[in-house]
Write a protein that holds these residues in place. Sequence first.
Motif, PDB file in Angstrom:
ATOM      1  N   PRO A 152       0.828  -1.212   0.000  1.00 55.04           N
ATOM      2  CA  PRO A 152       0.000   0.000   0.000  1.00 55.04           C
ATOM      3  C   PRO A 152       0.858   1.256   0.000  1.00 55.04           C
ATOM      4  CG  PRO A 152       0.045  -0.992   2.184  1.00 55.04           C
ATOM      5  CD  PRO A 152       0.708  -1.969   1.256  1.00 55.04           C
ATOM      6  N   GLN A 153       0.376   2.276  -0.676  1.00 56.21           N
ATOM      7  CA  GLN A 153       1.065   3.555  -0.695  1.00 56.21           C
ATOM      8  C   GLN A 153       0.487   4.458   0.383  1.00 56.21           C
ATOM      9  OE1 GLN A 153       2.335   4.970  -4.812  1.00 56.21           O
ATOM     10  NE2 GLN A 153       0.409   3.943  -5.246  1.00 56.21           N
ATOM     11  N   LEU A 154       1.284   5.397   0.818  1.00 54.77           N
ATOM     12  CA  LEU A 154       0.819   6.374   1.788  1.00 54.77           C
ATOM     13  C   LEU A 154       0.325   7.609   1.053  1.00 54.77           C
ATOM     14  CD1 LEU A 154       3.634   6.007   4.455  1.00 54.77           C
ATOM     15  CD2 LEU A 154       1.400   4.898   4.408  1.00 54.77           C
ATOM     16  N   SER A 155      -0.273   8.515   1.793  1.00 55.77           N
ATOM     17  CA  SER A 155      -0.869   9.697   1.163  1.00 55.77           C
ATOM     18  C   SER A 155       0.172  10.789   0.962  1.00 55.77           C
ATOM     19  CB  SER A 155      -2.026  10.225   2.014  1.00 55.77           C
ATOM     20  OG  SER A 155      -1.566  10.585   3.301  1.00 55.77           O
ATOM     21  N   VAL A 156       1.221  10.433   0.251  1.00 54.88           N
ATOM     22  CA  VAL A 156       2.265  11.387  -0.119  1.00 54.88           C
ATOM     23  C   VAL A 156       2.419  11.325  -1.626  1.00 54.88           C
ATOM     24  CG1 VAL A 156       4.694  11.992   0.078  1.00 54.88           C
ATOM     25  CG2 VAL A 156       3.456  11.159   2.070  1.00 54.88           C
ATOM     26  N   VAL A 157       2.286  12.456  -2.277  1.00 56.51           N
ATOM     27  CA  VAL A 157       2.311  12.509  -3.738  1.00 56.51           C
ATOM     28  C   VAL A 157       3.441  13.433  -4.177  1.00 56.51           C
ATOM     29  CG1 VAL A 157       1.009  13.051  -5.821  1.00 56.51           C
ATOM     30  CG2 VAL A 157      -0.180  12.124  -3.806  1.00 56.51           C
ATOM     31  N   SER A 158       4.385  12.880  -4.936  1.00 57.43           N
ATOM     32  CA  SER A 158       5.511  13.657  -5.447  1.00 57.43           C
ATOM     33  C   SER A 158       5.357  13.851  -6.950  1.00 57.43           C
ATOM     34  CB  SER A 158       6.837  12.947  -5.156  1.00 57.43           C
ATOM     35  OG  SER A 158       7.151  13.009  -3.780  1.00 57.43           O
ATOM     36  N   PHE A 159       5.644  15.059  -7.407  1.00 57.83           N
ATOM     37  CA  PHE A 159       5.499  15.338  -8.833  1.00 57.83           C
ATOM     38  C   PHE A 159       6.421  16.480  -9.231  1.00 57.83           C
ATOM     39  CE2 PHE A 159       2.752  18.370  -6.793  1.00 57.83           C
ATOM     40  CZ  PHE A 159       2.807  19.511  -7.583  1.00 57.83           C
ATOM     41  N   ASN A 160       6.585  16.650 -10.524  1.00 58.09           N
ATOM     42  CA  ASN A 160       7.296  17.792 -11.091  1.00 58.09           C
ATOM     43  C   ASN A 160       6.519  18.322 -12.283  1.00 58.09           C
ATOM     44  OD1 ASN A 160       9.648  18.398  -9.561  1.00 58.09           O
ATOM     45  ND2 ASN A 160      10.646  16.548 -10.340  1.00 58.09           N
ATOM     46  N   ILE A 161       6.742  19.588 -12.589  1.00 62.14           N
ATOM     47  CA  ILE A 161       6.142  20.211 -13.763  1.00 62.14           C
ATOM     48  C   ILE A 161       7.267  20.619 -14.696  1.00 62.14           C
ATOM     49  CG2 ILE A 161       4.704  22.082 -14.640  1.00 62.14           C
ATOM     50  CD1 ILE A 161       3.353  22.253 -11.947  1.00 62.14           C
ATOM     51  N   ALA A 162       7.225  20.137 -15.925  1.00 57.57           N
ATOM     52  CA  ALA A 162       8.257  20.476 -16.902  1.00 57.57           C
ATOM     53  C   ALA A 162       8.319  21.986 -17.092  1.00 57.57           C
ATOM     54  CB  ALA A 162       7.959  19.795 -18.235  1.00 57.57           C
ATOM     55  N   GLY A 163       9.536  22.518 -17.077  1.00 53.89           N
ATOM     56  CA  GLY A 163       9.718  23.949 -17.258  1.00 53.89           C
ATOM     57  C   GLY A 163       9.800  24.729 -15.968  1.00 53.89           C
ATOM     58  N   PHE A 164       9.593  24.057 -14.835  1.00 53.23           N
ATOM     59  CA  PHE A 164       9.644  24.717 -13.532  1.00 53.23           C
ATOM     60  C   PHE A 164      10.491  23.897 -12.569  1.00 53.23           C
ATOM     61  CE2 PHE A 164       5.635  26.089 -15.375  1.00 53.23           C
ATOM     62  CZ  PHE A 164       5.623  27.453 -15.122  1.00 53.23           C
ATOM     63  N   THR A 165      11.209  24.583 -11.701  1.00 46.45           N
ATOM     64  CA  THR A 165      11.866  23.884 -10.604  1.00 46.45           C
ATOM     65  C   THR A 165      10.823  23.622  -9.521  1.00 46.45           C
ATOM     66  OG1 THR A 165      12.448  25.882  -9.362  1.00 46.45           O
ATOM     67  CG2 THR A 165      13.996  25.148 -11.085  1.00 46.45           C
ATOM     68  N   PRO A 166      11.059  22.647  -8.654  1.00 45.39           N
ATOM     69  CA  PRO A 166      10.119  22.410  -7.559  1.00 45.39           C
ATOM     70  C   PRO A 166       9.879  23.653  -6.703  1.00 45.39           C
ATOM     71  CG  PRO A 166      11.608  20.551  -7.765  1.00 45.39           C
ATOM     72  CD  PRO A 166      12.111  21.610  -8.696  1.00 45.39           C
ATOM     73  N   SER A 167      10.925  24.435  -6.472  1.00 44.51           N
ATOM     74  CA  SER A 167      10.771  25.637  -5.652  1.00 44.51           C
ATOM     75  C   SER A 167       9.877  26.667  -6.329  1.00 44.51           C
ATOM     76  CB  SER A 167      12.141  26.248  -5.349  1.00 44.51           C
ATOM     77  OG  SER A 167      12.915  25.377  -4.551  1.00 44.51           O
ATOM     78  N   GLU A 225      -3.048  25.136 -13.822  1.00 40.94           N
ATOM     79  CA  GLU A 225      -2.838  26.539 -14.187  1.00 40.94           C
ATOM     80  C   GLU A 225      -1.350  26.857 -14.277  1.00 40.94           C
ATOM     81  OE1 GLU A 225      -3.385  30.723 -11.848  1.00 40.94           O
ATOM     82  OE2 GLU A 225      -5.199  29.484 -12.042  1.00 40.94           O
ATOM     83  N   ILE A 226      -0.574  26.333 -13.337  1.00 41.85           N
ATOM     84  CA  ILE A 226       0.874  26.565 -13.354  1.00 41.85           C
ATOM     85  C   ILE A 226       1.503  25.871 -14.556  1.00 41.85           C
ATOM     86  CG2 ILE A 226       3.037  26.156 -12.122  1.00 41.85           C
ATOM     87  CD1 ILE A 226       1.417  26.320  -9.503  1.00 41.85           C
ATOM     88  N   ALA A 227       1.104  24.634 -14.816  1.00 43.08           N
ATOM     89  CA  ALA A 227       1.674  23.871 -15.927  1.00 43.08           C
ATOM     90  C   ALA A 227       1.405  24.552 -17.264  1.00 43.08           C
ATOM     91  CB  ALA A 227       1.106  22.456 -15.938  1.00 43.08           C
ATOM     92  N   ASN A 228       0.275  25.203 -17.386  1.00 48.44           N
ATOM     93  CA  ASN A 228      -0.077  25.875 -18.639  1.00 48.44           C
ATOM     94  C   ASN A 228       0.782  27.105 -18.900  1.00 48.44           C
ATOM     95  OD1 ASN A 228      -2.068  24.021 -19.251  1.00 48.44           O
ATOM     96  ND2 ASN A 228      -3.711  25.216 -18.302  1.00 48.44           N
ATOM     97  N   GLN A 229       1.524  27.556 -17.884  1.00 48.32           N
ATOM     98  CA  GLN A 229       2.381  28.725 -18.049  1.00 48.32           C
ATOM     99  C   GLN A 229       3.726  28.378 -18.675  1.00 48.32           C
ATOM    100  OE1 GLN A 229       2.889  30.522 -14.214  1.00 48.32           O
ATOM    101  NE2 GLN A 229       0.711  30.489 -13.739  1.00 48.32           N
ATOM    102  N   ALA A 230       4.048  27.101 -18.719  1.00 49.36           N
ATOM    103  CA  ALA A 230       5.375  26.683 -19.177  1.00 49.36           C
ATOM    104  C   ALA A 230       5.620  27.149 -20.602  1.00 49.36           C
ATOM    105  CB  ALA A 230       5.505  25.167 -19.090  1.00 49.36           C
ATOM    106  N   THR A 231       6.782  27.739 -20.815  1.00 46.44           N
ATOM    107  CA  THR A 231       7.134  28.243 -22.144  1.00 46.44           C
ATOM    108  C   THR A 231       8.175  27.382 -22.839  1.00 46.44           C
ATOM    109  OG1 THR A 231       8.819  29.674 -21.148  1.00 46.44           O
ATOM    110  CG2 THR A 231       6.627  30.615 -21.500  1.00 46.44           C
ATOM    111  N   CYS A 232       8.830  26.495 -22.065  1.00 46.07           N
ATOM    112  CA  CYS A 232       9.839  25.634 -22.673  1.00 46.07           C
ATOM    113  C   CYS A 232       9.176  24.335 -23.112  1.00 46.07           C
ATOM    114  CB  CYS A 232      10.962  25.343 -21.685  1.00 46.07           C
ATOM    115  SG  CYS A 232      10.437  24.379 -20.263  1.00 46.07           S
ATOM    116  N   PRO A 233       9.830  23.559 -23.998  1.00 46.44           N
ATOM    117  CA  PRO A 233       9.255  22.279 -24.414  1.00 46.44           C
ATOM    118  C   PRO A 233       8.998  21.394 -23.210  1.00 46.44           C
ATOM    119  CG  PRO A 233      11.113  22.862 -25.800  1.00 46.44           C
ATOM    120  CD  PRO A 233      11.105  23.851 -24.670  1.00 46.44           C
ATOM    121  N   MET A 234       7.843  20.758 -23.196  1.00 47.13           N
ATOM    122  CA  MET A 234       7.457  19.961 -22.042  1.00 47.13           C
ATOM    123  C   MET A 234       7.492  18.482 -22.370  1.00 47.13           C
ATOM    124  SD  MET A 234       4.287  22.113 -20.414  1.00 47.13           S
ATOM    125  CE  MET A 234       3.312  22.074 -21.893  1.00 47.13           C
TER     126      MET A 234
END
Length: 248
Positions: A152-167, A225-234
């Motif tokens: 079973p997985q715990l309720s922790v979800v890790s992800f990244n958005i192309a074109g953005f750093t995690p910060s 909404e954040i992902a749609n802002q990406a200007t670099c190739p995703m």
Amino acid sequence: PISKISEIARDHKILFAVDAAQTAGCCPINVEAFGVDFLAFSGHKGLYGPPGTGGLYIREGCEAKLKPLVYGGTGSYSEFTHQPDFLPDKYESGTPNTAGLAGLKASVRFVLDRGISQIYKHENNLAEALRAGLRNIKGVTVYSSGQLTPQPQLSVVSFNIAGFTPSEVAVQLEEKHRIMCRPGLHCAPLAHQTIGTFPQGTVRLSPGYFNTLDEIKTVVKAIEEIANQATCPMKDNGTVLLSSLEER
């Protein structure tokens, strides 16, 4: 897996310690069945306690093999110049965090009253809804082990958005949407090296018992909404499957 590792450790006369910081309060823990010598847990995660609280389980007999990290100020046998050799005084130097421990006691009572299985069911439903929503967003990569292991997985979800750093993602989530998350390496650089996200890390969200499905939908909308802002190739959206690493 813990029980099997425990057997190997015993066969080789190795003391076995388990880090349950992310699982205490989220999954049932049976130290006798696991066969562990030590089990450490934090109070402020799945147990919903105050920061600065936690505990260490020590199997009977193992205390003789473990030296204290801090000496002095036990208050129980002040006439002695050496550290007491009995539990818990041997490992509890200085003034205890009384207020924090009172809060931890109340939070543990809350978890037991609600039931670990009930809390896990609610949190897992929210986490699965979050993962499903993120996988449908172009440019978002979700890191998950659930499709390769029956564990079973715990309720922790890790992800990244192309074109953005995690910060950068974290700043937007907080400042524009009032959504709190944790970006970076999460005190686990080796884990991020394993999944290929070192050195920047990932964005981590942790749905809890007090969150709702409507809030999950709000989070998914904000990330889209954040992902749609990406200007670099995703990159194509999808899931990175981890064969040897649980999500927490």
